[in-house]
Structure formats: structure tokens, C-alpha cells
Enzyme design. Structure first.
Site, PDB file in Angstrom:
ATOM      1  N   ASP A  44       0.836  -1.207   0.000  1.00 42.90           N
ATOM      2  CA  ASP A  44       0.000   0.000   0.000  1.00 42.90           C
ATOM      3  C   ASP A  44       0.871   1.257   0.000  1.00 42.90           C
ATOM      4  O   ASP A  44       0.364   2.376  -0.095  1.00 42.90           O
ATOM      5  CB  ASP A  44      -1.014  -0.011   1.148  1.00 42.90           C
ATOM      6  CG  ASP A  44      -0.376  -0.100   2.518  1.00 42.90           C
ATOM      7  OD1 ASP A  44       0.867  -0.167   2.611  1.00 42.90           O
ATOM      8  OD2 ASP A  44      -1.129  -0.104   3.512  1.00 42.90           O
ATOM      9  N   SER A  45       2.215   1.079   0.047  1.00 40.50           N
ATOM     10  CA  SER A  45       3.121   2.220  -0.166  1.00 40.50           C
ATOM     11  C   SER A  45       2.893   2.825  -1.550  1.00 40.50           C
ATOM     12  O   SER A  45       3.322   3.947  -1.812  1.00 40.50           O
ATOM     13  CB  SER A  45       4.583   1.790  -0.021  1.00 40.50           C
ATOM     14  OG  SER A  45       4.875   0.736  -0.904  1.00 40.50           O
ATOM     15  N   ASP A  83      -1.148  -5.984  -0.432  1.00 38.89           N
ATOM     16  CA  ASP A  83      -1.541  -5.426   0.867  1.00 38.89           C
ATOM     17  C   ASP A  83      -3.047  -5.213   0.934  1.00 38.89           C
ATOM     18  O   ASP A  83      -3.653  -4.723  -0.030  1.00 38.89           O
ATOM     19  CB  ASP A  83      -0.896  -4.040   1.033  1.00 38.89           C
ATOM     20  CG  ASP A  83       0.296  -4.064   1.967  1.00 38.89           C
ATOM     21  OD1 ASP A  83       0.373  -4.943   2.838  1.00 38.89           O
ATOM     22  OD2 ASP A  83       1.170  -3.174   1.815  1.00 38.89           O
ATOM     23  N   LYS A 113      -1.319  -9.287   2.474  1.00 36.82           N
ATOM     24  CA  LYS A 113      -0.562  -8.890   3.659  1.00 36.82           C
ATOM     25  C   LYS A 113      -1.434  -7.973   4.495  1.00 36.82           C
ATOM     26  O   LYS A 113      -2.180  -7.162   3.948  1.00 36.82           O
ATOM     27  CB  LYS A 113       0.735  -8.175   3.271  1.00 36.82           C
ATOM     28  CG  LYS A 113       1.512  -7.669   4.491  1.00 36.82           C
ATOM     29  CD  LYS A 113       2.950  -7.297   4.153  1.00 36.82           C
ATOM     30  CE  LYS A 113       3.154  -5.942   3.580  1.00 36.82           C
ATOM     31  NZ  LYS A 113       2.672  -4.812   4.413  1.00 36.82           N
ATOM     32  N   GLU A 115      -1.427  -5.637   8.396  1.00 40.39           N
ATOM     33  CA  GLU A 115      -0.567  -5.092   9.454  1.00 40.39           C
ATOM     34  C   GLU A 115      -1.139  -5.380  10.837  1.00 40.39           C
ATOM     35  O   GLU A 115      -2.351  -5.395  11.035  1.00 40.39           O
ATOM     36  CB  GLU A 115      -0.434  -3.571   9.272  1.00 40.39           C
ATOM     37  CG  GLU A 115       0.308  -3.187   8.001  1.00 40.39           C
ATOM     38  CD  GLU A 115       0.550  -1.678   7.888  1.00 40.39           C
ATOM     39  OE1 GLU A 115       0.228  -0.919   8.837  1.00 40.39           O
ATOM     40  OE2 GLU A 115       1.067  -1.252   6.840  1.00 40.39           O
ATOM     41  N   GLU A 182       9.352  -4.479  10.365  1.00 38.49           N
ATOM     42  CA  GLU A 182       9.741  -3.152   9.865  1.00 38.49           C
ATOM     43  C   GLU A 182      10.297  -2.286  10.989  1.00 38.49           C
ATOM     44  O   GLU A 182       9.659  -2.104  12.044  1.00 38.49           O
ATOM     45  CB  GLU A 182       8.540  -2.460   9.190  1.00 38.49           C
ATOM     46  CG  GLU A 182       8.919  -1.074   8.653  1.00 38.49           C
ATOM     47  CD  GLU A 182       7.960  -0.497   7.622  1.00 38.49           C
ATOM     48  OE1 GLU A 182       7.033  -1.203   7.192  1.00 38.49           O
ATOM     49  OE2 GLU A 182       8.165   0.671   7.246  1.00 38.49           O
TER      50      GLU A 182
END
Ligand code: KIV
Length: 259
Positions: A44-45, A83, A113, A115, A182
Site C-alpha cells: 500500500d506504499s 496489501d 498482507k 498489518e 519493519e
């Protein structure tokens, strides 16, 4: 045949490092796959590097689906993971199943993915895994929580380090096939890597992870600003600006096209 999550877990046992990069479109996906990257993450970056947002929060599930489908079309060998964007999975397990199901059905990627390592995230990972959706977990600095955590290194105190280690263990036991660590201290990622059977993929987490990931825009020098732990291997901003400037000059001076 694309790589499978099972193969990647076996690589950890064999001590074979995992190479992971992000992609947001067909062209880059093809290049990364041709270069032999093992996992291509539609992170999602992309909200920041491809869509110009200040954080990852604004990107929508529909936008992620659009980019993930393009990436998937460019890949033959790598495992492609997408993501789940902010608020597409945190409300309930059924919301997460719906979002992850759409990702797999509509884009053809092989995993998602998400978080976080709090109990609700662990439950979500367990349910998605149960129904056959491979999940990559992500702990430490989680950019979707930027307004709570900032972009600071996580796990610096003993209590925080213990919490992140327990989260990683819980996510692994819930069935995650890999976990991104991270921006945490090296000794913490070393401890997590030794403790869990699934591959750890570090970003700003030191050299002792089972694999490493970078945001491709940072690696290629395309990002105007990169995190302190990222490394640029080339300055494409400069190279592209020069090439485009050259084209503009030739057009303006009547040198292109040749008569
Ligand atoms: O969105 C992303 O690019 C990521 C990587 C930094 C792991 O989550």
C-alpha cells in the site's frame, strides 16, 4: 509455475535468503520478475510512490485491486502478494474475508498482507488461513498506524520488544506464511527469526532476517524522500529527468524527428 508459500518456508530451513520488492504496475512487475525477485509485494506504499498521497491511509481496496491485477499480469515466477489497505480488514473477520477474497478472485495474486499483531489481527490471520488464503503478517513499524506511532523505530524498550516478539509468535501460530519486520532493532529481529518457523522479511530490521524487502521506488532512486534504512542503487530521478530534458530540447530545436 510461480513459487509457493510452502517452498518459501522450506527455503528458511535451507538458509536460502528471500528477496522481496514492491511493484505497482505491469512494467515494473515484469522487470522485477525477470531479475529473479522471489516475492513481489503490491504494497500500500503505492499510495505514496504511485498516487502521490502523504501516507498509505487513503488508498482504497478498489485502487489496490486495479494495481495488483496489472502487477500479476507481468509476473511468471514470483509469488505476488497484495496489501489489504487501511480499513478494508480491521472492522471484522468477515470484512477481512470479503476484502482478501476479492483480492485473490479479481487479481490472481497468491496472498495478502495485513498489518498488526494484536489479538484481532491474529484472529483474522487464522480465519483467512483456514479458508485457504495465504497471509503475510507485518509487525514493528506499521505505516497504517502512522498517526499513533509516527515513523519511529519500534521495539526499543524491553516491554515493546517482548510485545513484538509475542505478536510474531502468535501470527506464526495463526498460520501466517511469512512476516515483515519493519524498523525494529537487529537483536529483536534476530530473536524473532530464531524463534518462529516462518520466514522473516526485514525492512530496517538488520541483517539477520530470512529475507529483505525494499520499496522499489526507494531502491531505484525514484522517491523524492526515502526512509533512513532504505538504500538507492541508482538515481532514476536524475536519469529520467535528463532523458526527458534531452527529448524536449531536441523537439524545441527541430532535431527530433530527423527529416
Ligand atoms: O507497503 C509496502 O510497501 C510495505 C513494505 C514496506 C513492506 O508494506
Amino acid at each position: 509455475m510461480p513459487l509457493t508459500t510452502q517452498q518459501l518456508i522450506e527455503w528458511k530451513q535451507q538458509g536460502r535468503p528471500l528477496v522481496v520488492l514492491t511493484a505497482w504496475d505491469y512494467a515494473f512487475a515484469q522487470l522485477l520478475d525477470m531479475a529473479g525477485i522471489d516475492i513481489i509485494l503490491v504494497g500500500d506504499s503505492l499510495a505514496m510512490v504511485a498516487l502521490g498521497h502523504d501516507t498509505t491511509l487513503p488508498v482504497t481496496l478498489d485502487e489496490m485491486l486495479h494495481h495488483a491485477a496489472a502487477v500479476r499480469r507481468g509476473v511468471k515466477r514470483a509469488l505476488v502478494v497484495c496489501d489489504l489497505p487501511f480499513l478494508s480488514y480491521q472492522e471484522s473477520v468477515s470484512q477481512a474475508i470479503h476484502a482478501a477474497g476479492r483480492v485473490l478472485k479479481e487479481t490472481g495474486v497468491q496472498g495478502v498482507k495485513l498489518e498488526g499483531g494484536h489479538p484481532a489481527a491474529v484472529e483474522t490471520v487464522a480465519r483467512l488461513t483456514d479458508i485457504g488464503i495465504p497471509v503475510m503478517a507485518h509487525v514493528g513499524l506499521t505505516p497504517q498506524s502512522v498517526h499513533r506511532l509516527g515513523y519511529r523505530q519500534q521495539g526499543k524498550t524491553e516491554a515493546e520488544a517482548e510485545r513484538i516478539l509475542s505478536e510474531a509468535i502468535a501470527l506464526s501460530e495463526a498460520g501466517a506464511f511469512a512476516i515483515v519486520l519493519e524498523h525494529i532493532p537487529s537483536q529483536l529481529s534476530r530473536a524473532i527469526t530464531a524463534k518462529i518457523p516462518i520466514p522473516t522479511i526485514g525492512i530496517g530490521a538488520g541483517p539477520d532476517c530470512d529475507g529483505q524487502v525494499l520499496v522499489t521506488a526507494d531502491l531505484l532512486g525514484l522517491s523524492p524522500k526515502k526512509p533512513p534504512f532504505a538504500k538507492s542503487y541508482v538515481n532514476l530521478r536524475e536519469i529520467i529527468t535528463e532523458a526527458v530534458g534531452e527529448f524536449a530540447k531536441e523537439v524545441r530545436e527541430g532535431q527530433f524527428p530527423e527529416s
